[in-house]
Design an enzyme around this catalytic site. Structure first.
Site, PDB file in Angstrom:
ATOM      1  N   GLU A  52      18.293  95.382  62.398  1.00 33.32           N
ATOM      2  CA  GLU A  52      17.746  95.766  63.698  1.00 33.32           C
ATOM      3  C   GLU A  52      16.306  95.288  63.834  1.00 33.32           C
ATOM      4  O   GLU A  52      15.531  95.329  62.878  1.00 33.32           O
ATOM      5  CB  GLU A  52      17.747  97.292  63.893  1.00 33.32           C
ATOM      6  CG  GLU A  52      19.083  97.954  63.727  1.00 33.32           C
ATOM      7  CD  GLU A  52      19.988  97.831  64.924  1.00 33.32           C
ATOM      8  OE1 GLU A  52      19.523  97.321  65.980  1.00 33.32           O
ATOM      9  OE2 GLU A  52      21.155  98.253  64.809  1.00 33.32           O
ATOM     10  N   THR A  53      15.966  94.851  65.038  1.00 27.86           N
ATOM     11  CA  THR A  53      14.573  94.653  65.433  1.00 27.86           C
ATOM     12  C   THR A  53      14.314  95.528  66.648  1.00 27.86           C
ATOM     13  O   THR A  53      15.073  95.493  67.619  1.00 27.86           O
ATOM     14  CB  THR A  53      14.279  93.182  65.767  1.00 27.86           C
ATOM     15  OG1 THR A  53      14.475  92.371  64.595  1.00 27.86           O
ATOM     16  CG2 THR A  53      12.846  93.018  66.246  1.00 27.86           C
TER      17      THR A  53
END
Length: 270
Positions: A52-53
């Site tokens: 995830e970003t």
């Protein structure tokens, strides 16, 4: 040659649900001053190649927060929310003890509690046994003792009796990617924790997520009901692991407690 404007975005890589560097679940966190096009946000997530970003910017009395895997934007992410709160508290020096995030899953609040951060998330409590395609169990290489899902659940939750099964899982990700669900959680009781788990989501571009906060919005009510207790200790992961505490509340929400550690700071240059 025409002048080109360079956009610089502050970037942090945070190990979430751990107190040690290189443990827990790494998340990218980017601070924005305005929303960029979605294809740029997706490209940054692909460039990071993390599960995830998170992207955030000031909004109302808190922050607007979005999460991207290398494959898509998602509705809820726990470890990247924890990571973003850590950045705001530790790196951006937010003085308040509570941060409000506006997200696709509603308003989420993260509060400092001693050395931990507490995330206030909606719990998914309407769990019921369900049918699961035999090919999924074959792809995971397991026999399930029970499988549960809910109308609002984004994951299949597969319970097994032996925690060693979870430790030794080697799924066939190519086969799992053909099933139209966000992910698969395999979980068990454990002698050192109330429960342990691993999470696999090749359909959203993440073969294995070391510690999935959002999955514990399902796991916490499941195990709270099964064990008859509202405060639970949990560990998730395979080669890379992290730990958290889950506290079920009477209002249908769950508190997820964890720590985080900054490992990289830098700048994205676009």
């Amino acid at each position: 040659m025409a002048n080109q404007t360079k956009t610089e975005i502050p970037f942090y890589q945070i190990d979430a649900f751990t107190t040690e560097a290189f443990g827990g679940n790494p998340a990218g966190v980017c601070r924005l001053t305005e929303w960029l096009d979605d294809d740029i946000l997706q490209a940054i997530a692909i460039e990071n190649n993390l599960s995830e970003t998170a992207f955030y910017l000031p909004w109302k009395e808190g922050y607007h927060l979005r999460w991207f895997t290398p494959g898509c934007e998602v509705d809820l992410c726990g470890h990247a929310t924890l990571a973003t709160a850590h950045v705001l508290f530790q790196n951006e020096c937010v003085a308040d003890d509570s941060i409000k995030f506006y997200t696709r899953s509603g308003i989420l609040t993260v509060t400092r509690v001693g050395d931990e951060l507490c995330m206030d998330f909606p719990a998914i409590c309407d769990l019921a046994p369900c049918h699961i395609d035999a090919g999924i169990l074959e792809a995971l290489g397991i026999d399930a003792s029970a499988v549960v899902q809910t109308w609002q659940s984004f994951d299949y939750v597969i319970m097994v009796n032996d925690p060693d099964v979870i430790e030794n899982l080697t799924p066939d990700f190519a086969r799992l990617s053909h099933y139209a669900t966000r992910g698969f959680v395999v979980t068990s009781q454990h002698p050192d924790y109330d429960f342990v788990s691993r999470w696999f989501g090749p359909n959203v571009g993440v073969n294995e997520d070391p510690v999935t906060g959002s999955a514990h919005t399902i796991l916490a009510p499941l195990w709270a009901n099964y064990l008859g207790k509202n405060s639970l200790t949990a560990r998730q992961g395979g080669a890379r692991k992290g730990e958290l505490r889950c506290v079920m509340r009477e209002d249908g929400r769950v508190e997820l407690y964890g720590s985080a550690r900054t490992v990289i700071t830098g700048v994205f240059c676009l």
